[in-house]
Design a protein around this motif. Structure first.
Motif, mmCIF file in Angstrom:
data_model
loop_
_atom_site.group_PDB
_atom_site.id
_atom_site.type_symbol
_atom_site.label_atom_id
_atom_site.label_comp_id
_atom_site.label_asym_id
_atom_site.label_seq_id
_atom_site.Cartn_x
_atom_site.Cartn_y
_atom_site.Cartn_z
ATOM 1 N N GLU A 10 -0.658 10.372 -11.189
ATOM 2 C CA GLU A 10 0.575 9.918 -11.846
ATOM 3 C C GLU A 10 1.547 9.298 -10.839
ATOM 4 O OE1 GLU A 10 1.843 13.535 -13.728
ATOM 5 O OE2 GLU A 10 0.940 12.961 -15.661
ATOM 6 N N ALA A 11 1.683 9.927 -9.671
ATOM 7 C CA ALA A 11 2.629 9.438 -8.659
ATOM 8 C C ALA A 11 2.271 8.037 -8.188
ATOM 9 C CB ALA A 11 2.672 10.404 -7.475
ATOM 10 N N PHE A 12 1.002 7.788 -7.909
ATOM 11 C CA PHE A 12 0.614 6.477 -7.381
ATOM 12 C C PHE A 12 0.477 5.433 -8.478
ATOM 13 C CE2 PHE A 12 -0.341 9.080 -3.685
ATOM 14 C CZ PHE A 12 0.088 8.267 -2.650
ATOM 15 N N GLU A 13 0.216 5.854 -9.712
ATOM 16 C CA GLU A 13 0.272 4.906 -10.833
ATOM 17 C C GLU A 13 1.687 4.345 -10.962
ATOM 18 O OE1 GLU A 13 -3.110 6.580 -14.011
ATOM 19 O OE2 GLU A 13 -1.019 7.210 -14.180
ATOM 20 N N GLN A 14 2.665 5.233 -10.890
ATOM 21 C CA GLN A 14 4.063 4.807 -11.035
ATOM 22 C C GLN A 14 4.539 3.981 -9.845
ATOM 23 O OE1 GLN A 14 6.291 8.414 -11.792
ATOM 24 N NE2 GLN A 14 5.011 8.945 -13.559
ATOM 25 N N ALA A 15 3.919 4.191 -8.675
ATOM 26 C CA ALA A 15 4.331 3.446 -7.473
ATOM 27 C C ALA A 15 3.903 1.982 -7.537
ATOM 28 C CB ALA A 15 3.738 4.109 -6.233
ATOM 29 N N GLY A 16 2.846 1.686 -8.309
ATOM 30 C CA GLY A 16 2.417 0.305 -8.499
ATOM 31 C C GLY A 16 1.899 -0.376 -7.246
ATOM 32 N N VAL A 70 0.839 -1.203 0.000
ATOM 33 C CA VAL A 70 0.000 0.000 0.000
ATOM 34 C C VAL A 70 0.873 1.252 0.000
ATOM 35 C CG1 VAL A 70 -1.835 -1.203 1.246
ATOM 36 C CG2 VAL A 70 -0.190 0.181 2.529
ATOM 37 N N GLY A 71 0.349 2.290 -0.628
ATOM 38 C CA GLY A 71 0.992 3.597 -0.572
ATOM 39 C C GLY A 71 0.268 4.442 0.452
ATOM 40 N N LEU A 72 1.011 5.015 1.404
ATOM 41 C CA LEU A 72 0.380 5.845 2.420
ATOM 42 C C LEU A 72 0.280 7.281 1.900
ATOM 43 C CD1 LEU A 72 -0.762 5.858 5.319
ATOM 44 C CD2 LEU A 72 1.460 6.657 6.084
ATOM 45 N N PHE A 73 -0.954 7.781 1.839
ATOM 46 C CA PHE A 73 -1.148 9.173 1.467
ATOM 47 C C PHE A 73 -0.915 10.009 2.715
ATOM 48 C CE2 PHE A 73 -3.368 13.081 0.559
ATOM 49 C CZ PHE A 73 -2.938 13.350 -0.736
ATOM 50 N N THR A 74 0.162 10.772 2.724
ATOM 51 C CA THR A 74 0.579 11.450 3.944
ATOM 52 C C THR A 74 -0.132 12.773 4.172
ATOM 53 O OG1 THR A 74 2.426 12.428 2.718
ATOM 54 C CG2 THR A 74 2.864 10.399 3.949
ATOM 55 N N GLY A 75 -0.685 13.378 3.109
ATOM 56 C CA GLY A 75 -1.355 14.663 3.262
ATOM 57 C C GLY A 75 -0.371 15.789 3.481
ATOM 58 N N CYS A 76 -0.874 17.027 3.499
ATOM 59 C CA CYS A 76 0.006 18.181 3.712
ATOM 60 C C CYS A 76 -0.033 18.622 5.179
ATOM 61 C CB CYS A 76 -0.367 19.323 2.769
ATOM 62 S SG CYS A 76 -2.128 19.626 2.591
ATOM 63 N N ASP A 94 3.118 -4.202 3.192
ATOM 64 C CA ASP A 94 4.291 -3.394 2.881
ATOM 65 C C ASP A 94 3.795 -1.965 2.671
ATOM 66 O OD1 ASP A 94 5.917 -5.578 2.970
ATOM 67 O OD2 ASP A 94 6.328 -5.670 0.822
ATOM 68 N N VAL A 95 4.439 -0.994 3.303
ATOM 69 C CA VAL A 95 3.993 0.405 3.215
ATOM 70 C C VAL A 95 5.031 1.236 2.486
ATOM 71 C CG1 VAL A 95 3.287 2.454 4.508
ATOM 72 C CG2 VAL A 95 2.696 0.170 5.357
ATOM 73 N N VAL A 96 4.584 1.930 1.440
ATOM 74 C CA VAL A 96 5.458 2.782 0.640
ATOM 75 C C VAL A 96 5.062 4.239 0.853
ATOM 76 C CG1 VAL A 96 6.278 3.319 -1.684
ATOM 77 C CG2 VAL A 96 5.644 0.964 -1.104
ATOM 78 N N PHE A 97 6.057 5.082 1.160
ATOM 79 C CA PHE A 97 5.831 6.534 1.209
ATOM 80 C C PHE A 97 6.201 7.087 -0.166
ATOM 81 C CE2 PHE A 97 6.201 5.449 5.647
ATOM 82 C CZ PHE A 97 5.300 6.302 6.281
ATOM 83 N N VAL A 98 5.198 7.358 -0.959
ATOM 84 C CA VAL A 98 5.405 7.781 -2.355
ATOM 85 C C VAL A 98 5.902 9.223 -2.366
ATOM 86 C CG1 VAL A 98 4.316 8.109 -4.605
ATOM 87 C CG2 VAL A 98 3.628 6.182 -3.139
ATOM 88 N N GLU A 99 7.125 9.411 -2.835
ATOM 89 C CA GLU A 99 7.797 10.709 -2.735
ATOM 90 C C GLU A 99 7.113 11.795 -3.557
ATOM 91 O OE1 GLU A 99 10.507 13.425 -1.327
ATOM 92 O OE2 GLU A 99 10.280 11.329 -0.700
ATOM 93 N N ALA A 100 6.580 11.456 -4.725
ATOM 94 C CA ALA A 100 6.061 12.480 -5.646
ATOM 95 C C ALA A 100 4.634 12.931 -5.331
ATOM 96 C CB ALA A 100 6.128 11.946 -7.079
ATOM 97 N N GLN A 101 4.030 12.406 -4.272
ATOM 98 C CA GLN A 101 2.663 12.812 -3.941
ATOM 99 C C GLN A 101 2.630 14.241 -3.423
ATOM 100 O OE1 GLN A 101 0.955 11.301 -0.095
ATOM 101 N NE2 GLN A 101 2.756 9.964 -0.113
ATOM 102 N N ASN A 102 1.446 14.848 -3.471
ATOM 103 C CA ASN A 102 1.286 16.207 -2.948
ATOM 104 C C ASN A 102 -0.094 16.370 -2.325
ATOM 105 O OD1 ASN A 102 1.198 17.364 -6.376
ATOM 106 N ND2 ASN A 102 -0.523 16.628 -5.209
ATOM 107 N N CYS A 103 -0.474 17.598 -1.998
ATOM 108 C CA CYS A 103 -1.778 17.902 -1.410
ATOM 109 C C CYS A 103 -2.895 17.269 -2.230
ATOM 110 C CB CYS A 103 -1.944 19.425 -1.354
ATOM 111 S SG CYS A 103 -3.572 20.000 -0.822
ATOM 112 N N CYS A 104 -3.939 16.778 -1.566
ATOM 113 C CA CYS A 104 -5.037 16.088 -2.250
ATOM 114 C C CYS A 104 -5.878 17.027 -3.107
ATOM 115 C CB CYS A 104 -5.942 15.384 -1.233
ATOM 116 S SG CYS A 104 -6.828 16.508 -0.120
ATOM 117 N N GLY A 105 -5.867 18.329 -2.795
ATOM 118 C CA GLY A 105 -6.672 19.290 -3.550
ATOM 119 C C GLY A 105 -7.993 19.642 -2.916
ATOM 120 N N ALA A 106 -8.305 19.019 -1.760
ATOM 121 C CA ALA A 106 -9.605 19.266 -1.121
ATOM 122 C C ALA A 106 -9.785 20.731 -0.759
ATOM 123 C CB ALA A 106 -9.753 18.388 0.118
#
Length: 454
Positions: A276-282, A215-221, A244-256
């Motif tokens: 795009e960031a989480f697509e590439q993280a697989g 899983v990719g953890l969405f860390t938020g801003c 397995d937990v992945v901190f996806v480096e290219a993620q950003n604010c959700c936009g809410a």
């Protein structure tokens, strides 16, 4: 709930809501009003089931502060019968966007998306006549679209706390230079993580035992700045549950925050980067621990409705999103080894309960902790008044709603208020201080409490 009645210069609700249209008709730009979906607007039957659930209507008793009243105003604007002016903006901005009306609505009116459209129309109209304020430009254009800048703000806040500047400002009265809303909020802000702690974060945490999911953890801003350790606790819980937990480096604010403020173009740009960031993280799933972020992430498909390039990608992304409570409730039960002899009450995050329909899972997880007693307050899913930046922009209304909520919390005689959203957590901490309950009660994120029990 009850509170001081708010006076308005005029009531411009529609006849369907029991009022009369008193504002003059003006020319409206059909391209600007195109975002409104009249079919969705017309689905509102003005039945009134939403009225008892709406915090602002309960506080004021005014139709224009109710969901059906606001929808009537949107209809007037969408059909060109009402102008987009300051009074229309006032009524749209006075809404918390808690979406409790959606839960109550028998017709399934998607009020949340209608509200976002209305605020978008307001901002489009204002941009035709004036430039955005310096503060608005700073927030939506200069800071939140850039994760590194958000992290630097976190470092500045940590530095101010480490040097004792926050305590000094409170002690000497210098804090009075801030607006009242910010003076109140800063009292509830606890020590943030240091740059050194942040640098120690592993980008990939392995599951304990057999790996069931990646899983990719969405860390938020805001979450990663104010509640870094809660993100770490969430990751630990997921690894113990076999992820397995992945901190996806290219993620950003959700936009809410952009979407709720009418800045849809900015919201979509942020969404594209996350897709795009989480697509590439697989990863198998994208997991978050903030109800507001999660609701936005799951609505990306709606944001890109009709977009030939992004709609399908957005829908696939949205389908892979899970709140941490959802996923942990689905996985094999965590083995809690530490009894917690507390009485707790759970405050639903509006966007988790009303926006995502996640209600039972957090309670199920709490009941698994040995020694814990869950006591429900009278209206656990009524808004606490936080609503993103609402407690800063609509401070008086926010505090009236919070004070009513704290009366219900007091009745439970709980030791802990548990919630699942950073904004709610800060608001409940503030509520504890306002109610004078800080010697007997603590507000805690559910992920921190579950981690404590391990």
């Amino acid at each position: 709930m009850s509170g001081e009645k708010h006076s308005l210069s005029k009531d411009f609700s529609s006849p369907a809501c029991g009022g009369t249209t008193v504002l003059p008709m003006t020319h409206t730009d059909s391209n600007r009003l195109q975002p409104f979906d009249l079919d969705e607007i017309m689905n509102c039957m003005h039945c009134g089931f939403c009225l008892p659930t709406c915090p602002t209507y309960q506080q004021t008793g005014l139709e224009t502060y109710s969901p059906r009243g606001r929808i009537a105003l949107m209809k007037g604007v969408a059909t060109g019968q009402l102008p987009v002016n300051e009074e229309f903006e006032q009524h749209m901005n006075a809404c918390l966007g808690c979406r409790a009306c959606e839960t109550a609505c028998p017709a399934g009116v998607p009020y949340g998306s209608l509200l976002e459209t209305a605020r978008h129309v307001v901002q489009e109209t204002k941009q035709e006549t004036a430039k955005p304020s310096v503060l608005r430009n700073l927030i939506f254009e200069r800071v939140f679209p850039y994760p590194k800048r958000v992290r630097r703000l976190g470092h500045v806040l940590w530095g101010a706390q480490a040097l004792g500047l926050q305590s000094f400002a409170n002690r000497t009265g210098l804090i009075r230079v801030l607006p009242k809303s910010m003076r109140e909020m800063q009292k509830a802000v606890e020590t943030v993580a240091s740059p050194r702690e942040r640098r120690k974060r592993e980008q990939h945490m392995k599951a304990e035992g057999e790996t069931k999911l990646t899983v990719g953890l969405f860390t938020g801003c805001v979450m990663d700045v104010m509640f870094f350790e809660t993100n770490q606790a969430t990751a630990r819980l997921l690894t113990k549950a076999g992820c397995d937990v992945v901190f996806v480096e290219a993620q950003n604010c959700c936009g809410a925050m952009h979407a709720h403020s009418g800045e849809m173009a900015g919201a979509k740009e942020l969404a594209k980067r996350n897709i795009e960031a989480f697509e590439q993280a697989g990863v198998d799933f994208i997991v978050n621990n903030a109800g507001g972020c999660g609701a936005a992430l799951k609505e990306y498909g709606h944001w890109f409705k009709g977009d030939p390039v992004w709609e399908e990608r957005a829908k696939r992304f949205a389908a892979r999103n899970r709140d941490a409570n959802e996923l942990l409730a689905e996985l094999p039960p965590l083995q809690f080894s530490k009894p917690l002899n507390y009485k707790v009450t759970y405050q639903d995050s509006c966007h988790l309960a009303h926006g995502q329909g996640v209600r039972n899972q957090p309670r199920e997880l709490l009941r698994r902790i040995p020694g814990l007693e869950l006591v429900e307050m009278r209206h656990p899913d009524s808004c606490c008044g936080s609503a993103g930046t609402y407690n800063l922009t609509q401070f008086e209304m926010s505090m009236q709603i919070l004070d009513d909520k704290m009366e219900e919390v007091r009745e439970t005689k709980a030791h802990l208020i548990v919630t699942s959203n950073p904004g709610c957590l800060l608001q409940m901490k503030q509520g504890i201080l306002r109610a004078g309950l800080d010697k007997q009660m603590e507000a805690v994120h559910i992920m921190d409490l579950l981690d404590r029990a391990l």
